[in-house]
Design an enzyme around this catalytic site. Structure first.
Site, PDB file in Angstrom:
ATOM      1  N   HIS A 192       0.854  -1.188   0.000  1.00 19.14           N
ATOM      2  CA  HIS A 192       0.000   0.000   0.000  1.00 19.14           C
ATOM      3  C   HIS A 192       0.888   1.235   0.000  1.00 19.14           C
ATOM      4  CE1 HIS A 192      -0.266   0.703   4.678  1.00 19.14           C
ATOM      5  NE2 HIS A 192       0.941   0.313   4.313  1.00 19.14           N
ATOM      6  N   CYS A 208       5.968   5.853   4.605  1.00 21.55           N
ATOM      7  CA  CYS A 208       4.823   5.085   4.109  1.00 21.55           C
ATOM      8  C   CYS A 208       4.056   5.784   2.989  1.00 21.55           C
ATOM      9  CB  CYS A 208       3.883   4.730   5.261  1.00 21.55           C
ATOM     10  SG  CYS A 208       4.634   3.583   6.429  1.00 21.55           S
ATOM     11  N   HIS A 226       4.925   0.234  -0.440  1.00 20.35           N
ATOM     12  CA  HIS A 226       5.701  -0.720   0.348  1.00 20.35           C
ATOM     13  C   HIS A 226       4.774  -1.848   0.777  1.00 20.35           C
ATOM     14  CE1 HIS A 226       3.721   1.852   3.265  1.00 20.35           C
ATOM     15  NE2 HIS A 226       3.896   0.898   4.162  1.00 20.35           N
ATOM     16  N   HIS A 246      -1.685 -10.324  -1.682  1.00 19.54           N
ATOM     17  CA  HIS A 246      -0.812  -9.972  -2.806  1.00 19.54           C
ATOM     18  C   HIS A 246      -1.413  -8.882  -3.690  1.00 19.54           C
ATOM     19  CE1 HIS A 246       1.369 -13.499  -1.473  1.00 19.54           C
ATOM     20  NE2 HIS A 246       2.414 -12.989  -2.118  1.00 19.54           N
ATOM     21  N   GLU A 274       0.480  -5.056  11.299  1.00 18.08           N
ATOM     22  CA  GLU A 274       1.115  -4.582  10.073  1.00 18.08           C
ATOM     23  C   GLU A 274       2.587  -5.005  10.077  1.00 18.08           C
ATOM     24  OE1 GLU A 274      -0.346  -0.707   7.990  1.00 18.08           O
ATOM     25  OE2 GLU A 274       1.505  -0.234   9.067  1.00 18.08           O
TER      26      GLU A 274
END
EC number: 4.-.-.-
Length: 149
Positions: A16, A25, A29, A75, A136
């Site tokens: 994402h 972020c 990544h 995925h 996460e």
């Protein structure tokens, strides 16, 4: 009748990017997500019922979570459709089949809120979603509890 909580663990890989974020972020990544789904309900106490002695068959819970979450998000590259990332998504779709556009910023927190809605609408009568935990990373996770919502 006693209420019992059941928890089933799932994992999936996904990438994402967080549009407008002020840290690393903001770049695409990936994570190895770990999802814990906890339901609560009474034990079936009917000798003639095929699920006698269970709150819910773990296999039935697995089917719900796999079809609503894992099979969709695993995925995949997850991007916010309400951001300029929609242009990136169009380019990625030329080379990849699993580009998922959400109507939210694809943070761990927002993903949990989305997952809760998807799972709740599929649970059988008398069974409630108690909580979700989404890791996460091994040291960072978010939690959703029904009592808070």
């Amino acid at each position: 009748m006693a209420n019992i909580r059941l928890t089933k663990y799932f994992n999936f890989e996904a990438a994402h990017a967080l549009f407008g974020y002020d840290g690393k972020c903001r770049n695409v990544h990936g994570h190895s997500y770990e999802l814990y789904v906890t339901i609560v309900g009474p034990i079936i106490n009917d000798p003639n019922h095929v699920k006698n002695g269970m709150v819910m068959d773990f296999g039935d819970l697995k089917e719900i979570v796999k079809s609503e979450i894992v099979d969709i998000f695993d995925h995949a590259t997850i991007l916010n459709q309400n951001s300029p990332h929609i242009k990136l998504a169009a380019q990625l779709r030329e080379h990849m089949e699993r580009v998922l556009l959400t109507d939210y910023q694809p943070t761990c927190e927002n993903m949990l809120a989305d997952f809760a809605q998807k799972i709740q609408r599929r649970l059988p009568d008398g069974i409630k979603l108690h909580s979700l935990k989404l890791h996460e990373t091994p040291t960072s996770f978010a939690e959703w509890f029904a009592e808070d919502n």
